[in-house]
Design a protein around this motif. Structure first.
Motif, short mmCIF file in Angstrom:
data_model
loop_
_atom_site.label_atom_id
_atom_site.label_comp_id
_atom_site.label_asym_id
_atom_site.label_seq_id
_atom_site.Cartn_x
_atom_site.Cartn_y
_atom_site.Cartn_z
N ALA A 242 54.10 39.07 34.48
CA ALA A 242 53.36 37.87 34.12
C ALA A 242 52.35 38.25 33.05
CB ALA A 242 52.65 37.29 35.34
N ARG A 244 48.97 37.15 31.12
CA ARG A 244 47.86 36.23 31.33
C ARG A 244 46.70 36.55 30.40
NH1 ARG A 244 48.58 35.89 37.80
NH2 ARG A 244 50.43 34.59 37.72
N LEU A 295 50.33 27.76 30.72
CA LEU A 295 49.97 27.11 31.98
C LEU A 295 48.51 27.38 32.29
CD1 LEU A 295 53.05 28.22 34.14
CD2 LEU A 295 52.75 26.06 32.89
N ILE A 296 47.78 26.31 32.59
CA ILE A 296 46.38 26.43 33.01
C ILE A 296 46.21 25.52 34.22
CG2 ILE A 296 43.96 26.24 32.34
CD1 ILE A 296 44.83 26.31 29.41
N GLY A 297 45.82 26.10 35.32
CA GLY A 297 45.64 25.32 36.54
C GLY A 297 46.92 24.63 36.99
N GLY A 298 48.06 25.28 36.74
CA GLY A 298 49.33 24.72 37.16
C GLY A 298 49.85 23.61 36.27
N ASP A 327 38.79 29.86 32.73
CA ASP A 327 40.02 29.57 33.48
C ASP A 327 41.14 30.53 33.07
OD1 ASP A 327 38.82 27.48 34.79
OD2 ASP A 327 39.81 25.89 33.64
N PRO A 328 41.93 31.01 34.03
CA PRO A 328 43.08 31.86 33.69
C PRO A 328 44.15 31.06 32.93
CG PRO A 328 42.48 32.08 36.00
CD PRO A 328 41.73 30.89 35.48
N THR A 330 48.25 31.36 31.78
CA THR A 330 49.52 32.07 31.97
C THR A 330 50.43 31.77 30.78
OG1 THR A 330 49.37 31.99 34.38
CG2 THR A 330 51.57 32.29 33.43
N ASP A 335 52.53 29.56 37.64
CA ASP A 335 51.21 29.06 38.01
C ASP A 335 51.43 27.75 38.73
OD1 ASP A 335 48.62 28.25 38.30
OD2 ASP A 335 48.14 28.18 36.17
N GLY A 336 51.08 27.71 40.00
CA GLY A 336 51.38 26.53 40.79
C GLY A 336 52.88 26.35 40.90
N ARG A 339 56.49 27.37 35.78
CA ARG A 339 56.72 28.75 35.34
C ARG A 339 57.16 28.76 33.88
NH1 ARG A 339 62.67 30.79 37.40
NH2 ARG A 339 63.81 28.95 36.72
#
Length: 373
Positions: A242, A244, A295-298, A327-328, A330, A335-336, A339
């Protein structure tokens, strides 16, 4: 977390090795290919995870890769598959690694006595259609095997070739290559049953059990990527990496304002942009300009504007998507319930998944997660 992290799931590598080993024809051994720093995942991490999951062999391409593994305490059969200069040959043999021969000159060089080193272990390579390394002449390849068998200064170990189109599903050239290989290798195997026949890469291993023979050499699949650049899930493979980063800035962008070099993104409506501190200096390719998602917060957001050396920008939409600094983010992975696969990124670049992970640079910090099983 650091500004850019490649998270390598050790348990996923182990699970993929076990999945692949479970598909092998009876009697076939398994080699985990950890060249190119484990396809960008870290060679030592991949080697240890593969061996913990039952890999019988490891394979690399360069002598220095072999030496690095040995210096780290990696034991067991180790094959250097690539071309070697005279100095690299000494380094490979000093690392107790097997080497590949296809010329009389190389075989003679391998046979030269070396202080404190056992006889060289040699695999002879027939070029059945890849058109790169190996000899196209089966008679010469046979002569090299016989010479190695008869010479107590070397130890003949294997008979190998390399498929050119195994990852092109529906293509039949792999079958032609296998037939050429069998016509050469089977008579030698009948006389010298200890010789190890090996031809299958990840694609061939998944595609046809007839290619498994005595040993398979799996690379891309042990990292949870599909050799045919489709969805690894169809083979029961789990992506092991992954990628990030983190949101470094959030700011409004009015209609008509731009972001990035060359103004490759000009807002068509009032929106909010996030700056993410990753770029081609980390291996996130410039060709992904206006071509990728994160992806941020799913949630999925479009990456917009030119990929620079150190930063990309992301369009969060007029309401900002609830995204805040810290915020992370991806870029590869899940994430959530969402993908992003290496295969998807490769398609955007017009390349293959191999290049996506191999292209990650040292500035992207590798960090292992999970445990070898």
């Amino acid at each position: 977390m650091e500004r850019v992290e490649a998270l390598v799931d050790v348990a996923a590598i182990g699970a993929n090795v076990r999945t692949l080993r479970g598909r092998l024809a009876p009697g076939a051994a398994f080699a985990g290919v950890v060249k190119a720093d484990g396809y960008g995942h870290g060679a030592l991490t991949a080697a240890r995870a593969a061996q913990a999951a039952g890999a019988d062999w490891l394979a690399v391409v360069s002598a220095r890769e072999a030496r690095t593994l040995r210096d780290a305490g990696i034991a067991g059969p180790l094959l250097v598959m690539g071309a070697l200069t005279p100095d690299e040959l000494d380094l490979a043999l000093g690392a107790a690694a097997d080497v590949v021969a296809w010329t009389p000159e190389f075989l003679e060089a391998a046979a030269r006595p070396r202080p404190d080193a056992p006889p060289a272990r040699v695999h002879v390579k027939l070029d059945t259609g890849m058109g790169r390394l190996g000899t196209r002449d089966p008679d010469l390849a046979t002569a090299l095997v016989r010479r190695a068998v008869a010479d107590d200064r070397v130890h003949a170990v294997g008979l190998m070739t390399h498929f050119a189109t195994a990852d092109e599903e529906g293509d039949r050239f792999m079958d032609e290559q296998l037939a050429r290989y069998r016509a050469w290798a089977e008579p030698l195997k009948a006389v010298h049953p200890g010789l190890v026949r090996h031809v299958a890469n990840s694609a061939a291993t998944l595609r046809d059990p007839a290619t498994h023979l005595d040993l398979v050499r799996c690379g891309i699949a042990i990292y949870g990527m599909d050799p045919a650049n489709r969805d690894p899930e169809r083979h029961g493979l789990v992506p092991a990496l992954a990628l990030r980063s983190v949101v470094a800035a959030v700011k409004p962008c009015a209609r008509g304002e731009s972001a990035g070099y060359g103004r490759r993104f000009v807002a068509e409506r009032d929106t909010v942009l996030a700056t993410v501190p990753i770029g081609y200096g980390d291996g996130w390719r410039r060709g992904l300009t206006n071509q990728a998602e994160v992806l941020i917060g799913g949630r999925r957001f479009a990456q917009v504007g030119t990929v620079s050396m150190d930063n990309v920008t992301v369009d969060l939409g007029p309401d900002g998507g609830g995204v805040t600094v810290g915020d992370p983010v991806t870029l590869l992975g899940a994430d959530g319930g969402e993908r992003i696969l290496a295969e998807t990124v490769a398609a955007a670049l017009g390349t293959i998944n191999y290049e996506v992970t191999c292209g990650l640079l040292p500035r992207a910090t590798r960090r292992t997660v999970g445990a070898a099983t």
